[in-house]
Enzyme design. Structure first.
Site, PDB file in Angstrom:
ATOM      1  N   ARG A 294       0.819  -1.210   0.000  1.00 42.56           N
ATOM      2  CA  ARG A 294       0.000   0.000   0.000  1.00 42.56           C
ATOM      3  C   ARG A 294       0.855   1.262   0.000  1.00 42.56           C
ATOM      4  O   ARG A 294       0.519   2.247  -0.643  1.00 42.56           O
ATOM      5  CB  ARG A 294      -0.959  -0.030   1.189  1.00 42.56           C
ATOM      6  CG  ARG A 294      -2.106  -0.989   0.968  1.00 42.56           C
ATOM      7  CD  ARG A 294      -2.954  -1.234   2.197  1.00 42.56           C
ATOM      8  NE  ARG A 294      -4.069  -2.122   1.852  1.00 42.56           N
ATOM      9  CZ  ARG A 294      -4.905  -2.654   2.714  1.00 42.56           C
ATOM     10  NH1 ARG A 294      -4.750  -2.397   4.013  1.00 42.56           N
ATOM     11  NH2 ARG A 294      -5.874  -3.446   2.323  1.00 42.56           N
ATOM     12  N   TYR A 434      -6.099  -1.277  -6.824  1.00 42.53           N
ATOM     13  CA  TYR A 434      -5.522  -2.489  -6.226  1.00 42.53           C
ATOM     14  C   TYR A 434      -4.887  -2.220  -4.867  1.00 42.53           C
ATOM     15  O   TYR A 434      -4.725  -1.087  -4.457  1.00 42.53           O
ATOM     16  CB  TYR A 434      -4.591  -3.239  -7.163  1.00 42.53           C
ATOM     17  CG  TYR A 434      -3.357  -2.586  -7.719  1.00 42.53           C
ATOM     18  CD1 TYR A 434      -2.816  -1.402  -7.230  1.00 42.53           C
ATOM     19  CD2 TYR A 434      -2.686  -3.211  -8.786  1.00 42.53           C
ATOM     20  CE1 TYR A 434      -1.675  -0.861  -7.754  1.00 42.53           C
ATOM     21  CE2 TYR A 434      -1.534  -2.672  -9.325  1.00 42.53           C
ATOM     22  CZ  TYR A 434      -1.022  -1.496  -8.807  1.00 42.53           C
ATOM     23  OH  TYR A 434       0.115  -0.967  -9.346  1.00 42.53           O
ATOM     24  N   GLU A 435      -4.600  -3.307  -4.165  1.00 43.81           N
ATOM     25  CA  GLU A 435      -4.153  -3.285  -2.769  1.00 43.81           C
ATOM     26  C   GLU A 435      -5.170  -2.618  -1.843  1.00 43.81           C
ATOM     27  O   GLU A 435      -4.820  -1.956  -0.873  1.00 43.81           O
ATOM     28  CB  GLU A 435      -2.782  -2.592  -2.635  1.00 43.81           C
ATOM     29  CG  GLU A 435      -1.701  -3.148  -3.523  1.00 43.81           C
ATOM     30  CD  GLU A 435      -1.545  -4.657  -3.404  1.00 43.81           C
ATOM     31  OE1 GLU A 435      -1.903  -5.209  -2.363  1.00 43.81           O
ATOM     32  OE2 GLU A 435      -1.065  -5.275  -4.363  1.00 43.81           O
ATOM     33  N   GLY A 436      -6.431  -2.815  -2.156  1.00 46.91           N
ATOM     34  CA  GLY A 436      -7.523  -2.234  -1.376  1.00 46.91           C
ATOM     35  C   GLY A 436      -7.989  -0.953  -2.018  1.00 46.91           C
ATOM     36  O   GLY A 436      -7.294   0.066  -1.999  1.00 46.91           O
TER      37      GLY A 436
END
Length: 593
Positions: A294, A434-436
């Site tokens: 993140r 992406y990555e949340g």
């Protein structure tokens, strides 16, 4: 074709004039003098501009192709990957015992910005490997570390993270991938994962997949998820590669951007895997990788904005359009350059003030990670945990917006592929997802991070800002007016938003969650305001000392004043939205949309 020049001078300014890294007391930072960091950054800049950047458009136009179960990367990628490996760049901040150079994470972050700005899709291959190696380093057995890390640190073997399935992304408790225990202590992994970056390619001898799966009979939902090491090729006891494992590529995803990275559907058909960490504690182990990722994704937002801005400035200075309303600036030519026009200046100042502020924010965050890991500082760990969703969400949202503004400077040419600007916008777009996805980052910030450890870390942030303002209020009357007063006002807006959540969120959680996205952006602006106040102080100090590079520091001050006057007041808009509550957001029944 766009150009790229690494921001070595600006990075050095942040590291040494603002953060004063070599005197920070963090273990290993005493070696980070300006001469050493300058040498590392200069060499990284050469790799970025001379090796990676020329392949950026190649990766975008050619993409990856799947033939007979093998993914072939774009022309030139394999050779460039060899150069990156030979230089030891993948292991820059990894432990020496596994072949790394053991530099602080802040150096890996500074180099990472350059590589990502030059070629984001390419840099993801080593970036995902770094994250997977970090997870094994944190949670693996000695045998697992010795088996996988030396080859992963060098990127002879690369790594991936396998979370998402066709029917579940954020809600990983719904996953169906199974891990059946075997008598020899291994597991048989069966299921399908999608959106797997670097899932299959031709640049490494082996690919080490970290796969989330459920062991039958475990707890329901997310509490029943475990993490497994599943190599593409099984590894023999002597370290040599053995038989091909039961993992294959179903297809390569067709994407909006990052075409040079092989985003794959991965099929696991009784593949052999080994538990990483503890049974049913897979999310704990995966979050080691995801939190690092993140921060890396936040850096990607900055990197794409920085590269796009560099090219927009060059175009604005070169392209002749119209006349300056105050008088011709290019009287011998048919028109003046675009950069004379106030609205172009506004756009470029938006971009410049974001890029330089975000760079300082990212590097400051990296020092907190080093302080947490190298000095075992729990307060630093708590503060960076709080700021991680802000770094990821705010910087990728704003970074994407800045690539759009850079594209807009080009007018119609910005929409034509020949000029290369659309790639920055398309590549930056994924970082918001992406990555949340960023909405999830906002929910994490408000729903979990604000109240973490009794609200200790957000209160520490408020105190940090308050102390800075108090300690520097007397630097000069001009400095107080231009930097301290706007920062104090923005911080008060952030505190008022937090107070609204406390007073209303307990009665109706939607009052907090409806304002979470605005809160994330409000928080982000305050962080960049703090960075600009610190950079302005450092720049003024250099000017007062009679620096021979006055133009650089005067420019820094002017850019900071722009951010404080034109960008930071957005906190008031975000606060007004937050304080409007959830009623208007939730007014319609679902069937009325």
């Amino acid at each position: 074709m766009p150009a790229y020049t690494a921001p070595t001078k600006d990075t050095q300014f942040v590291l040494h004039d603002v953060l004063n890294v070599s005197a920070s007391g963090i273990p290993g930072y005493d070696e980070l003098d300006a001469e050493f960091t300058g040498a590392v950054l200069e060499e990284a800049g050469k790799i970025a501009s001379e090796v990676l950047h020329p392949l950026n458009v190649v990766g975008d136009t050619e993409g990856c192709r799947l033939e007979n179960g093998v993914v072939y990367t774009p022309k030139g990628f394999k050779e460039a990957f060899e150069q990156v490996k030979e230089g030891g760049w993948p292991g820059l901040d990894m432990p020496e015992e596994f072949g790394g150079q053991n530099m602080p994470y802040v150096m890996g972050t500074a180099v990472g910005e350059m590589f990502s700005a030059a070629n984001q899709a390419f840099t993801m291959y080593q970036g995902l490997t770094h994250g997977a190696a970090s997870a094994i380093l944190a949670h693996g057995t000695d045998e697992q570390k010795n088996t996988y890390l030396p080859k992963m640190v060098s990127c002879e073997w690369t790594g991936t993270m396998n979370l998402t399935e066709p029917h579940c992304g954020t809600d990983l408790g719904l996953m169906r991938t199974k891990a059946e225990p075997q008598d020899d202590g291994s597991y048989k992994i069966t299921g399908q994962k999608i959106f797997i970056s670097s899932g299959e390619h031709d640049m490494a001898d082996n690919i080490i997949h970290l796969v989330l799966a459920k062991i039958p009979g475990g707890p329901e939902g997310i509490k029943g998820v475990s993490l497994f090491i599943v190599p593409k090729f099984l590894v023999k006891e002597d370290g040599a590669l053995g038989a091909r494992n039961g993992v294959s590529v179903g297809k390569i995803e067709e994407k909006m951007g990052i075409h040079g990275n092989s985003t794959c559907v991965m099929d696991y058909d009784g593949a052999t895997g080994w538990l990483l960490g503890t049974e049913h504690k897979g999310m704990r182990a995966m979050f080691t990788m995801m939190n690092e990722a993140r921060l890396g994704v936040g850096m990607q937002g900055l990197a794409q904005a920085a590269a796009a801005y560099e090219n927009a400035v060059a175009y604005a200075k070169d392209r002749l359009q119209g006349r300056d309303v105050t008088g011709a600036k290019n009287p011998e030519g048919p028109a003046d350059p675009l950069i004379v026009h106030p609205d172009i200046r506004r756009s470029l100042m938006d971009q410049k003030s974001f890029v330089e502020g975000a760079r300082a924010f990212i590097l400051w965050g990296a020092t907190m990670i080093d302080k947490a890991h190298r000095a075992e500082d729990k307060d630093a760990d708590g503060l960076i945990s709080l700021l991680t969703p802000v770094i990821k969400g705010f910087l990728t949202d704003q970074g994407y917006d800045m690539t759009v503004q850079a594209q807009q400077v080009y007018g119609g040419h910005g929409y034509i592929e020949e000029w290369g600007m659309s790639q920055y916008t398309r590549d930056a777009r994924i970082a918001m997802i992406y990555e949340g996805a960023n909405g999830v980052q906002a929910l994490d910030l408000v729903g979990r991070k604000l109240g973490q450890d009794g609200g200790k870390h957000v209160m520490a942030f408020f105190e940090l800002v308050k102390s800075f303002c108090k300690d520097n209020a007397d630097v000069s009357e001009t400095y107080a007016k231009d930097f301290i007063e706007p920062l104090k006002a923005a911080s008060k807006d952030l505190q008022a938003a937090g107070m609204f959540f406390m007073q209303n969120g307990m009665k109706n959680p939607n009052h907090a969650l409806s304002g979470s996205y605005d809160f994330m952006h409000l928080f982000g602006h305050v962080c960049l305001g703090l960075m600009w106040a610190q950079m302005a102080k450092a720049a003024q100090g250099k000017l007062d000392a009679g620096s021979s590079d006055a133009a650089f520091y005067e420019t820094k001050l002017a850019t900071g004043r722009y951010y404080m006057a034109r960008r930071l007041p957005a906190t008031k808009l975000h606060l007004a939205r937050i304080e409007s509550g959830a009623d208007t957001v939730m007014a319609l029944d679902a069937d009325r949309f």
